[in-house]
Motif scaffolding. Structure first.
Motif, short mmCIF file in Angstrom:
data_model
loop_
_atom_site.label_atom_id
_atom_site.label_comp_id
_atom_site.label_asym_id
_atom_site.label_seq_id
_atom_site.Cartn_x
_atom_site.Cartn_y
_atom_site.Cartn_z
N ARG A 50 0.42 5.28 2.91
CA ARG A 50 1.51 5.12 1.70
C ARG A 50 2.21 3.56 2.02
O ARG A 50 2.28 3.41 2.85
CB ARG A 50 2.55 6.23 1.54
N ILE A 51 2.51 2.22 1.01
CA ILE A 51 2.77 1.38 1.30
C ILE A 51 3.80 1.43 0.50
O ILE A 51 4.30 2.30 -0.88
CB ILE A 51 1.37 0.45 1.14
N ASN A 52 4.37 -0.40 0.32
CA ASN A 52 5.38 -0.73 -0.77
C ASN A 52 4.45 -0.89 -1.62
O ASN A 52 3.84 -2.51 -1.02
CB ASN A 52 6.98 -1.84 -0.24
N GLN A 53 4.15 -1.04 -3.13
CA GLN A 53 3.45 -1.57 -3.38
C GLN A 53 3.79 -3.06 -3.98
O GLN A 53 2.57 -3.91 -4.20
CB GLN A 53 3.13 -0.50 -4.81
N LEU A 54 4.99 -3.44 -4.58
CA LEU A 54 4.82 -4.56 -4.51
C LEU A 54 5.06 -5.56 -3.38
O LEU A 54 4.97 -6.33 -3.84
CB LEU A 54 6.70 -4.18 -4.58
N GLY A 55 5.07 -5.03 -2.03
CA GLY A 55 4.86 -6.01 -1.03
C GLY A 55 5.96 -6.18 -0.36
O GLY A 55 6.59 -5.62 -0.71
N TYR A 56 5.53 -7.01 0.85
CA TYR A 56 6.55 -7.43 2.47
C TYR A 56 6.93 -8.26 2.15
O TYR A 56 6.28 -9.74 2.21
CB TYR A 56 6.15 -6.58 3.58
N PRO A 57 8.51 -9.06 2.12
CA PRO A 57 8.90 -10.20 3.06
C PRO A 57 7.98 -10.48 3.69
O PRO A 57 7.99 -10.21 4.77
CB PRO A 57 10.08 -9.87 2.06
N THR A 58 7.79 -12.35 4.26
CA THR A 58 7.30 -12.37 5.91
C THR A 58 8.15 -12.12 6.88
O THR A 58 8.46 -12.11 7.86
CB THR A 58 7.33 -14.21 5.33
N GLY A 59 9.54 -12.23 6.45
CA GLY A 59 10.13 -12.38 7.66
C GLY A 59 11.53 -10.87 7.73
O GLY A 59 12.22 -10.64 7.92
N GLY A 60 10.44 -9.83 6.61
CA GLY A 60 10.78 -8.73 6.90
C GLY A 60 10.22 -7.98 6.97
O GLY A 60 9.86 -7.33 8.12
N VAL A 61 11.06 -6.48 7.74
CA VAL A 61 10.52 -5.30 7.87
C VAL A 61 9.56 -5.20 6.65
O VAL A 61 9.31 -4.82 5.89
CB VAL A 61 11.58 -4.06 7.81
N LYS A 62 8.24 -4.68 8.00
CA LYS A 62 6.45 -4.51 7.38
C LYS A 62 6.44 -2.95 8.01
O LYS A 62 5.98 -2.99 9.51
CB LYS A 62 5.88 -4.82 7.41
N TYR B 230 2.88 8.89 10.45
CA TYR B 230 3.23 8.38 11.73
C TYR B 230 3.11 6.95 10.73
O TYR B 230 3.29 7.02 9.66
CB TYR B 230 1.79 7.16 12.45
N ARG B 231 4.58 6.30 11.24
CA ARG B 231 4.84 5.09 11.25
C ARG B 231 3.85 3.47 11.14
O ARG B 231 4.00 3.74 12.47
CB ARG B 231 5.89 4.86 11.35
N LEU B 232 3.87 3.88 10.63
CA LEU B 232 2.32 1.91 11.22
C LEU B 232 3.43 0.47 10.70
O LEU B 232 3.72 0.20 9.36
CB LEU B 232 1.39 1.49 10.32
N ASP B 233 3.81 0.33 12.36
CA ASP B 233 4.64 -0.61 11.74
C ASP B 233 4.30 -2.26 12.57
O ASP B 233 3.25 -2.99 13.11
CB ASP B 233 6.06 -1.06 12.88
N PHE B 234 4.14 -3.43 10.83
CA PHE B 234 3.88 -4.47 11.54
C PHE B 234 4.82 -6.09 11.26
O PHE B 234 4.11 -7.07 10.55
CB PHE B 234 2.11 -4.83 10.24
N SER B 235 5.90 -5.54 11.31
CA SER B 235 7.06 -6.18 10.87
C SER B 235 6.56 -7.99 11.71
O SER B 235 6.87 -8.40 11.07
CB SER B 235 7.96 -5.29 11.03
N THR B 236 6.54 -7.69 12.36
CA THR B 236 5.83 -9.12 13.51
C THR B 236 4.91 -10.72 12.84
O THR B 236 4.39 -11.08 13.63
CB THR B 236 5.44 -8.56 14.63
N PHE B 237 4.01 -9.41 12.14
CA PHE B 237 2.84 -9.90 11.47
C PHE B 237 3.15 -11.03 10.09
O PHE B 237 4.45 -9.86 9.18
CB PHE B 237 2.01 -9.11 11.25
N ARG B 238 3.72 -12.49 10.21
CA ARG B 238 4.16 -13.21 9.12
C ARG B 238 3.00 -14.48 7.84
O ARG B 238 4.49 -14.84 7.39
CB ARG B 238 5.70 -14.42 9.68
#
Length: 593
Positions: A29-41, A86-94
Motif C-alpha cells: 500500500r502506498i500514497n497514490q498521490l506520491g511523495y515529496p523528495t524531502g519528506g517521509v516516504k 511491515y513498514r517499508l521506509d525509503f525516506s532517504t531516497f530523494r
C-alpha cells in the motif's frame, strides 16, 4: 486432434482457470498521490498469510532498474484483514521520478517522487465545495433552495413560529441537503485560514459566482466569502442566530437539490433558532445546554474574515461587528448547541464548547480569557480513545491552541504546545503497534478525524520545530491517499489515475451522473457500527471484500452512507491540509536550489 493433446488440454483448463481467479497473497500500500523528495516516504507491505519479508527494492519505471534497496525492518503483525505487515521506509531516497516497490512477489502501484505531488490538490478539492453551494449553484448553472425558510424555536427572540426569513445560500452539508451552522462556520474558517497561511497556493480562475473567468481574487477567497455571506444571514442581527436549515426528513429520498418539497410548506424548509434549550430529536430531545459552541464558531469565522477582507472596508467592518455580537451570543448561555433530528436518532451530538470559545477569544485579542478556556480542555477528549459519538468533539481538534500558541511566548506558549503534544502522544500510543500507524478510531467520519489530526501534528511541528511525530503525521496523510488496508484513496478523483471512490453516496453521481471532484468521503467504520446502522444495503458486489475484517469496513458503494458519503466540512479541512503540504514541498524545493 491427437487424443494425448486432448487429454492435456482437458487437464490444463481447470489449472488455467485457477490461475485466472487466484488472488495474490500480499500487497504493498502506498500514497497514490506520491511523495515529496524531502519528506517521509513509507509504504506498507501486508499479507493474508503469516509470511515474512526481509527487504524491498525501489524500481525506476522507465528502465526497470533498482535504484534503492533496504531492509523491511521489524514485523508489525496482524492488522485488520492481514496476518502480517511491515513498514517499508525509503525516506532517504530523494531523486525525482516514477517508481514502484517490489518486495518478494508483491509489487506496488506506480507512484511519483517529486516536489509537485501536492500541486493543485487543494484547488482541486475546492470543486466539491462549489458543487455544494445552495442558492445559485455554478456546477449545475441553476438555483436551488431559493425559498428558505420558516423559523422554528424563535419565541425567545420574539419570532413567531413559521415566520419567513431569507437564509438562502451556503453549502449543503454532505450528500443530503441539510445545512448546519456549526459545520459551515468551521468550513469557512478553514478556507480562510488556508488562504491566510498559504496564499501563494491558490489560483484565480473563476468569478465569485463560481463560473469561469477571473475576478482578481483567489478562488478560495470567493468560496470563503460564500460561506461568510450565509453566516451573516444566519446571524442577521444582535440577539438572533440560527443553527440549521432542514432536518432528517431530507432523507426520505435521493433527488437533485432543486426538488425539496417534503416539509409541508412548498419549497420552504425549516430554520432552527439557537435558543440554548433542548430541541426535537425524533421521539427524544437533543442535549443542547447553551449557545456557545455554534456562536463561538460564528465569531471566529467573522473575525478571520474581517482580517482577510480588509480591502473591502464596509464588508470587513460588518464582519468585525458580527464577530463581537456572535461572541456575546456565545456568552449568553455557556454550553453546547446540538443539531435537530425528527425521524431518526442521528444528530451532530457535540459535547464540548470551551475549545470554540478559546478560538473566538484569541481572535478577540482576549488572551487571558482564551488561556482560561484552554486550561479547561487541554486535550480534545477523543484523542487516544477508541470511540466517540458522532461529532461529539467538534471540530475534532482544538483550533484555538494554534491561534493562541502563535500569540504567546515563553512558558505560556510551552504550556499550549504541551497540550497538543499530550494529545498526539495519546494517539501515538495506539498507533505505534500497527504498520499503518493507525490510532484514529473507526467512528463515523473517521476520515475527518484523520485529516484534523494530521493538521494538529502539522501545527505542533510548526510551533515547536519538534520532528518526533513526523512519521505519524505523514501516516495519516498517506492513509487518506491509499496507504490503508483497502488500497484506495478516500478523495473522489484524486489522484486522477488512482484507485479513488467512484460510486459515492451522492445524488450528484447516482442520479445526475456528475463527478464530485475533490470530495472527501466519510471513511472506514468499525464493523460493529456498520452492522447496527439503519437502511444500509450494498447495491453492487463488494470490490474490497477481500480487505474487510472484523475490525473495520469500507465500501465504494452508493448504498453505504456510513463510509462512502462525502462531507463538506471534512473537505474544507482537507483543503487546509493539502495547501500546507504543497507549501511545505515548495519550501523544500527552494532549499535545494
Amino acid at each position: 486432434m491427437n487424443k494425448n493433446w486432448l487429454l492435456i488440454l482437458i487437464f490444463l483448463i481447470p489449472v488455467i482457470a485457477g490461475f485466472a481467479t487466484e488472488q495474490p497473497g500480499a500487497w504493498i500500500r502506498i500514497n497514490q498521490l506520491g511523495y515529496p523528495t524531502g519528506g517521509v516516504k513509507v509504504a506498507v507491505w501486508c499479507s493474508k498469510q503469516k509470511d515474512q519479508v526481509t527487504g524491498f527494492q525501489l524500481v525506476n519505471v522507465l528502465d526497470r532498474k533498482v535504484v534503492f534497496a533496504a531492509s523491511a525492518g521489524k514485523p508489525f503483525g496482524a492488522y485488520g484483514p492481514f496476518q502480517e505487515t511491515y513498514r517499508l521506509d525509503f525516506s532517504t531516497f530523494r531523486k525525482k521520478g516514477r517508481y514502484y516497490i517490489q518486495a518478494k512477489e508483491a509489487r506496488s502501484p506506480e507512484f511519483e517522487i517529486g516536489d509537485d505531488v501536492y500541486k493543485g490538490a487543494a484547488d482541486f478539492c475546492l470543486r466539491y465545495m462549489r458543487q455544494q453551494r445552495t442558492g445559485f449553484n455554478p456546477y449545475l448553472k441553476d438555483s436551488c433552495h431559493t425559498q428558505d425558510g420558516y423559523v422554528l424555536y424563535g419565541a425567545k427572540a420574539g419570532i413567531q413560529d413559521s415566520t419567513f426569513i431569507d437564509v438562502v445560500g451556503g453549502w449543503h452539508d454532505a450528500s443530503d441537503y441539510l445545512q448546519y451552522s456549526t459545520t459551515s462556520a468551521n468550513a469557512t474558517w478553514h478556507l480562510l485560514a488556508a488562504y491566510r497561511d498559504f496564499p501563494g497556493i491558490f489560483k484565480d480562475t473563476l468569478h465569485a459566482n463560481g463560473l469561469k473567468g477571473k475576478n482578481g481574487k483567489a478562488d478560495i477567497l470567493d468560496e470563503a466569502k460564500w460561506g461568510l455571506d450565509w453566516l451573516l444571514k444566519m446571524h442577521p442581527k444582535e440577539g438572533w442566530m440560527f443553527n440549521q436549515i432542514a432536518d432528517d426528513r431530507d432523507h426520505i429520498s435521493m433527488r437533485m437539490p432543486a426538488q425539496d418539497s417534503q416539509y409541508g410548506r412548498g419549497l420552504q424548509r425549516p430554520v432552527y433558532f439557537i435558543n440554548g434549550e433542548p430541541q426535537q430529536r425524533g421521539k427524544f430531545l437533543n442535549n443542547t445546554t447553551g449557545t456557545s459552541s455554534t456562536a463561538a464558531k460564528f465569531s471566529s469565522a467573522f473575525s478571520l474574515g474581517a482580517q482577510l477582507f480588509y480591502k473591502d472596508k464596509p464588508f470587513s467592518k460588518l464582519l468585525a461587528i458580527k464577530a463581537n455580537t456572535a461572541y456575546q451570543y456565545a456568552l449568553q448561555k455557556p454550553g453546547v448547541t446540538q443539531t435537530v433530528s425528527v425521524r431518526s436518532p442521528y444528530i451532530y451530538a457535540e459535547d464540548n464548547w470551551v475549545d470554540d470559545m478559546e478560538l473566538a477569544a484569541a481572535f478577540q485579542n482576549n488572551t487571558k480569557e482564551a488561556l482560561s478556556y484552554a486550561r479547561q480542555e487541554p486535550v480534545t477528549p477523543w484523542l487516544g480513545k477508541d470511540t466517540a459519538r458522532h461529532y461529539q468533539w467538534y471540530p475534532f481538534i482544538n483550533l484555538g491552541h494554534y491561534e493562541l500558541g502563535k500569540r504567546l511566548k515563553g512558558p505560556e506558549r510551552d504550556t499550549i504546545t504541551g497540550y497538543y503534544k499530550k494529545g498526539i502522544e495519546a494517539v501515538w500510543e495506539l498507533a505505534a503497534s500497527n504498520a499503518f500507524y493507525r490510532g484514529i478510531p473507526f467512528i463515523w467520519c473517521s476520515n475527518n478525524l484523520t485529516t484534523s489530526f494530521a493538521i494538529q501534528c502539522h501545527w505542533y511541528r510548526q510551533l515547536t520545530g519538534d520532528l518526533h511525530f513526523q512519521q505519524l503525521e505523514q501516516a495519516n496523510i498517506d492513509w487518506l491517499f491509499g496507504c490503508n488496508p483497502w488500497g484506495t484513496s478516500m478523495i473522489y478523483g484524486l489522484p486522477a489515475k488512482g484507485d479513488t471512490p467512484s460510486d459515492p453516496h451522492s445524488a450528484f453521481t447516482h442520479i445526475g451522473h456528475y463527478p464530485i471532484d475533490g470530495g472527501l468521503v466519510d471513511g472506514p467504520v468499525y464493523t460493529s457500527i456498520y452492522k447496527g446502522l439503519i437502511g444500509i444495503s450494498l447495491h453492487d458486489p463488494d470490490e474490497y471484500e477481500l480487505f474487510q475484517s472484523d475490525l473495520a469496513v469500507y465500501h465504494d458503494d452508493y448504498g453505504d452512507y456510513s463510509t462512502n458519503e462525502p462531507t463538506m466540512d471534512g473537505t474544507a479541512s482537507l483543503i487546509y491540509l493539502l495547501a500546507a503540504k504543497e507549501a511545505e514541498s515548495r519550501v523544500q524545493a527552494l532549499k535545494k536550489k
